[in-house]
Write an enzyme that holds these catalytic residues in place. Structure first.
Site, PDB file in Angstrom:
ATOM      1  N   ASP A 116       0.867  -1.162   0.000  1.00 43.84           N
ATOM      2  CA  ASP A 116       0.000   0.000   0.000  1.00 43.84           C
ATOM      3  C   ASP A 116       0.915   1.226   0.000  1.00 43.84           C
ATOM      4  O   ASP A 116       1.715   1.407   0.914  1.00 43.84           O
ATOM      5  CB  ASP A 116      -0.879  -0.020   1.271  1.00 43.84           C
ATOM      6  CG  ASP A 116      -2.225   0.612   1.054  1.00 43.84           C
ATOM      7  OD1 ASP A 116      -2.260   1.700   0.458  1.00 43.84           O
ATOM      8  OD2 ASP A 116      -3.241   0.024   1.483  1.00 43.84           O
ATOM      9  N   ASP A 223      -2.847   4.670  -2.369  1.00 46.05           N
ATOM     10  CA  ASP A 223      -3.864   5.303  -1.532  1.00 46.05           C
ATOM     11  C   ASP A 223      -4.239   6.693  -2.064  1.00 46.05           C
ATOM     12  O   ASP A 223      -3.353   7.500  -2.366  1.00 46.05           O
ATOM     13  CB  ASP A 223      -3.276   5.434  -0.119  1.00 46.05           C
ATOM     14  CG  ASP A 223      -4.311   5.755   0.929  1.00 46.05           C
ATOM     15  OD1 ASP A 223      -5.235   4.949   1.105  1.00 46.05           O
ATOM     16  OD2 ASP A 223      -4.192   6.819   1.583  1.00 46.05           O
ATOM     17  N   GLU A 265      -6.263   3.861  -6.099  1.00 43.63           N
ATOM     18  CA  GLU A 265      -7.515   4.133  -5.384  1.00 43.63           C
ATOM     19  C   GLU A 265      -8.006   5.506  -5.817  1.00 43.63           C
ATOM     20  O   GLU A 265      -7.373   6.532  -5.537  1.00 43.63           O
ATOM     21  CB  GLU A 265      -7.310   4.112  -3.862  1.00 43.63           C
ATOM     22  CG  GLU A 265      -8.648   4.171  -3.125  1.00 43.63           C
ATOM     23  CD  GLU A 265      -8.574   4.727  -1.703  1.00 43.63           C
ATOM     24  OE1 GLU A 265      -9.506   4.468  -0.921  1.00 43.63           O
ATOM     25  OE2 GLU A 265      -7.614   5.433  -1.370  1.00 43.63           O
ATOM     26  N   HIS A 339     -11.127  -2.568   3.448  1.00 43.78           N
ATOM     27  CA  HIS A 339     -10.974  -2.250   4.860  1.00 43.78           C
ATOM     28  C   HIS A 339     -11.711  -0.973   5.269  1.00 43.78           C
ATOM     29  O   HIS A 339     -11.685  -0.604   6.440  1.00 43.78           O
ATOM     30  CB  HIS A 339      -9.489  -2.107   5.180  1.00 43.78           C
ATOM     31  CG  HIS A 339      -8.877  -0.938   4.445  1.00 43.78           C
ATOM     32  ND1 HIS A 339      -8.757  -0.911   3.068  1.00 43.78           N
ATOM     33  CD2 HIS A 339      -8.393   0.249   4.883  1.00 43.78           C
ATOM     34  CE1 HIS A 339      -8.223   0.234   2.706  1.00 43.78           C
ATOM     35  NE2 HIS A 339      -7.984   0.958   3.786  1.00 43.78           N
ATOM     36  N   ASP A 340     -12.293  -0.268   4.307  1.00 48.44           N
ATOM     37  CA  ASP A 340     -13.045   0.957   4.620  1.00 48.44           C
ATOM     38  C   ASP A 340     -14.552   0.748   4.486  1.00 48.44           C
ATOM     39  O   ASP A 340     -15.324   1.680   4.751  1.00 48.44           O
ATOM     40  CB  ASP A 340     -12.667   2.083   3.638  1.00 48.44           C
ATOM     41  CG  ASP A 340     -11.223   2.549   3.771  1.00 48.44           C
ATOM     42  OD1 ASP A 340     -10.656   2.449   4.878  1.00 48.44           O
ATOM     43  OD2 ASP A 340     -10.664   3.020   2.757  1.00 48.44           O
TER      44      ASP A 340
HETATM   45  O1  TEU Z   1      -9.170   5.929   1.928  1.00 47.90           O
HETATM   46  C1  TEU Z   1      -9.583   7.116   1.326  1.00 47.90           C
HETATM   47  C2  TEU Z   1     -10.873   7.597   1.773  1.00 47.90           C
HETATM   48  O2  TEU Z   1     -11.302   8.572   1.182  1.00 47.90           O
HETATM   49  C3  TEU Z   1     -11.606   6.904   2.868  1.00 47.90           C
HETATM   50  O3  TEU Z   1     -11.015   7.126   4.076  1.00 47.90           O
HETATM   51  C4  TEU Z   1     -12.983   7.357   2.891  1.00 47.90           C
HETATM   52  O4  TEU Z   1     -13.011   8.699   3.226  1.00 47.90           O
HETATM   53  C5  TEU Z   1     -13.811   6.620   3.883  1.00 47.90           C
HETATM   54  O5  TEU Z   1     -13.448   5.293   3.977  1.00 47.90           O
HETATM   55  C6  TEU Z   1     -15.224   6.639   3.427  1.00 47.90           C
HETATM   56  O6  TEU Z   1     -15.998   7.099   4.455  1.00 47.90           O
HETATM   57  C7  TEU Z   1      -7.818   5.660   2.021  1.00 47.90           C
HETATM   58  C8  TEU Z   1      -7.635   4.416   2.859  1.00 47.90           C
HETATM   59  O7  TEU Z   1      -8.230   3.330   2.209  1.00 47.90           O
HETATM   60  C9  TEU Z   1      -8.191   4.657   4.234  1.00 47.90           C
HETATM   61  O8  TEU Z   1      -8.131   3.522   5.046  1.00 47.90           O
HETATM   62  C10 TEU Z   1      -7.382   5.783   4.847  1.00 47.90           C
HETATM   63  O9  TEU Z   1      -7.947   6.125   6.088  1.00 47.90           O
HETATM   64  C11 TEU Z   1      -7.350   7.010   3.961  1.00 47.90           C
HETATM   65  O10 TEU Z   1      -7.079   6.715   2.601  1.00 47.90           O
HETATM   66  C12 TEU Z   1      -6.260   7.942   4.414  1.00 47.90           C
HETATM   67  O11 TEU Z   1      -5.013   7.373   4.132  1.00 47.90           O
END
Ligand code: TEU
Ligand code: CA
Length: 569
Positions: A116, A223, A265, A339-340
């Protein structure tokens, strides 16, 4: 066909070369969230040694690449998405030697490790930020690290320079009292945004990427890569004017001449920009990881915290739109969860009444589309959302921040918990359920976040021994992709777009024609099929009895899904 058409055909074939075939077109990717996957030393936190101990499990599932969420040194404000040293491993996860061992052991099994890459921001404990924070500097040329981040003077009233907001709630600017300036953080205040306009920042990042590529990794998941071209003063966050310049530069300076996989992403991607990111002649990334099928169900004001009622017609139209958009160039990633996001079976299926059938149905629909499928840890055993009852059980910074903001704004705590159980990121982050042993076999110690109480009935050990399990269904789907080029390259066509309960599509390659039929409801559904789909063939997959002949009408059981392959001529 007459001569003229033959000639035209030949011209077209020359003008449009068939898609370059890449190894990752037939691959399936498995995402690991290290903190929650397997804890080998009993401190309650998953670790790299734990991951290495599960490589045979992953091998038997048939996956080709592991996407590892961040394992770098980090204060863990956002579980590793806040990096304080890009060239070291977080001690709770292990050491560089553990990592090299993991890469080597994975390679022996034909599995690549994709890291990542979190380079939109660092941790506020990264040495660059510690230096940057020391101020603009008075010596000649100023402090060379000041410009590694994005600092601005306050607005005339002393407040933040402008209205940019953090994804985790509140303003995206935090005042540093020492210099009297604000720094930008589009995520937590402990995740300051790097300044990509600074060439030195880009150089440092490319060096670091080459250092990891030299260790034999299979690629990068990038990311929020659509943020790196941001223009803070214009309040432009994604798709800034130099975004694609930076990606092309990165490609040329790092992975461009290596046969690796790069996944961007991109929450903001459109079918148009996806072709810029992943078009074959663009020299940017292998594929986009975009979320329109997820966000189409979000509320205009409250976003994911107030999802709209499930609407299959809408979901199908978005999935199909992306299939069509990238049919001749570019490449899709296919996923229900990460994971989000909430657990797939809880979000799109029926986690209580028909968990097994609906989890298999979702897998069938996704894995037979065109693109590279991603399996998020635990999805292959049908893990579900958590039934937490108090805010103390949550760990995610996003949920905790939102709780404070929403409850301050008048939402009842009960209502917030209901929303968080449906949409919060911790749903995906409870420990992987390996067995019916205490803590689901994840750890011998108390896990950093509670295990889902359903681990006694939902776990990998049980799934692997049952021929009819969700796990075995995933294993077969992953193998099918390797056996049938029509699944990898076949042209996609959707059917019955307005049908509110069923998803029907075909894939066609040369003489092969695959039809996929799925019932998205817990009810029996009677489906009238168009003549084009009424044929007999081989059943490639089914979550009930095999189906090999399609007539005028098909009666679908709850969440039934199957695929029939016919070869013409
Ligand atoms: O996610 C980007 C992101 O925009 C998400 O955090 C999103 O805002 C949220 O999941 C939706 O409500 C990436 C990563 O996947 C995430 O785990 C990180 O927290 C984020 O970037 C910051 O690095
Ligand atoms: Ca551990």
């Amino acid at each position: 066909m007459n001569d003229i058409h033959d000639q035209l055909d030949a011209v077209i074939r020359q003008a449009m070369p068939p898609l370059d075939r890449k190894w990752w077109h037939t691959a399936t990717i498995y995402q690991i969230y290290p903190r929650s996957f397997c804890d080998l030393n009993g401190d309650g936190i998953g670790d790299i040694a734990g991951i290495a101990s599960k490589l045979d499990y992953l091998k038997s599932l048939g996956i080709d690449v592991i996407w590892l969420s961040p394992i770098y040194k980090s204060p863990m404000d956002d579980n590793g998405y806040d990096i304080s040293d890009y060239r070291d491993i977080a001690p709770e996860f292990g050491t560089l030697a553990d990592f090299d061992h993991l890469v080597a052991e994975a390679r022996k099994r034909g599995i690549g490790i994709m890291l990542d890459l979190v380079v939109n921001h660092t941790s506020d404990e990264h040495p660059w930020f510690l230096e940057s924070r020391k101020g603009p500097g008075s010596e000649k040329g100023g402090n060379p690290f000041r410009d590694f981040y994005i600092w601005r003077k306050p607005a005339p009233d002393g407040g933040p320079p402008n209205g940019l907001r953090s994804s985790f709630g509140g303003p995206a600017w935090t005042l540093d009292p020492d210099s009297g300036e604000y720094y930008l953080h589009l995520f937590s205040r402990r995740q300051p945004d790097l300044n990509w306009e600074n060439e030195k920042v880009r150089e440092e990042i490319y060096d670091m990427m080459n250092w990891w590529l030299g260790r034999g990794i299979a690629g990068f998941r990038m990311d929020v890569i659509d943020y790196i071209g941001k223009q803070a003063d214009q309040e432009i966050v994604h798709d800034g004017p130099h975004l694609h310049d930076y990606l092309r530069e990165m490609n040329a300076r790092t992975f461009g001449n290596r046969n690796v996989l790069t996944v961007g992403e991109t929450w903001s991607a459109t079918p148009g920009s996806a072709l810029l990111y992943s078009g074959r002649d663009r020299h940017e990334l292998s594929m986009v990881f975009q979320f329109e099928h997820v966000t189409q169900a979000w509320d205009e004001t409250y976003g994911k915290w107030r999802p709209k009622p499930f609407d299959l017609v809408k979901l199908k139209s978005v999935l199909s739109k992306w299939q069509y958009a990238l049919s001749d160039d570019g490449w899709n990633s296919l996923f229900w969860g990460n994971h989000d996001l909430p657990r797939a079976v809880s979000r799109y299926g029926d986690a209580t009444g028909h968990r097994k059938e609906s989890a298999k149905m979702l897998a069938t629909v996704l894995h037979l589309m065109k693109g590279t499928p991603f399996v998020y840890q635990g999805e292959e055993i049908g893990m579900t959302n958590v039934p937490f009852t108090t805010i103390e059980q949550y760990r995610d910074i996003e949920t905790l921040n939102m709780h404070r903001l929403h409850v301050e704004a008048g939402l009842s705590p009960e209502e917030f918990i209901r929303g968080a159980n449906e949409s919060g990121r911790d749903n995906a982050r409870t420990p992987m359920q390996w067995s019916a042993a205490p803590y689901g076999g994840f750890s011998t110690g108390v896990p950093w976040i509670e295990v889902n109480p359903n681990y006694a009935t939902i776990n990998a050990e049980m799934e692997m021994t049952d021929e009819t399990s969700i796990w075995n269904h995933y294993r077969r789907l992953i193998a099918l992709r390797k056996a049938h080029p029509v699944i990898v390259y076949g042209e996609y066509q959707s059917w019955l777009d307005q049908h509110p309960d069923a998803f029907v599509y075909t894939r066609t390659l040369d003489r092969d024609r695959l039809v996929v039929v799925a019932n998205f409801t817990a009810r029996e559904v009677s489906l009238d099929l168009p003549g084009e789909l009424q044929f007999t063939g081989e059943c490639l997959t089914s979550n009930y009895e095999p189906v090999d002949a399609l007539g005028e009408n098909v009666a679908l059981k709850p969440y039934e899904a199957f695929a029939v392959l016919a070869r013409e001529g």
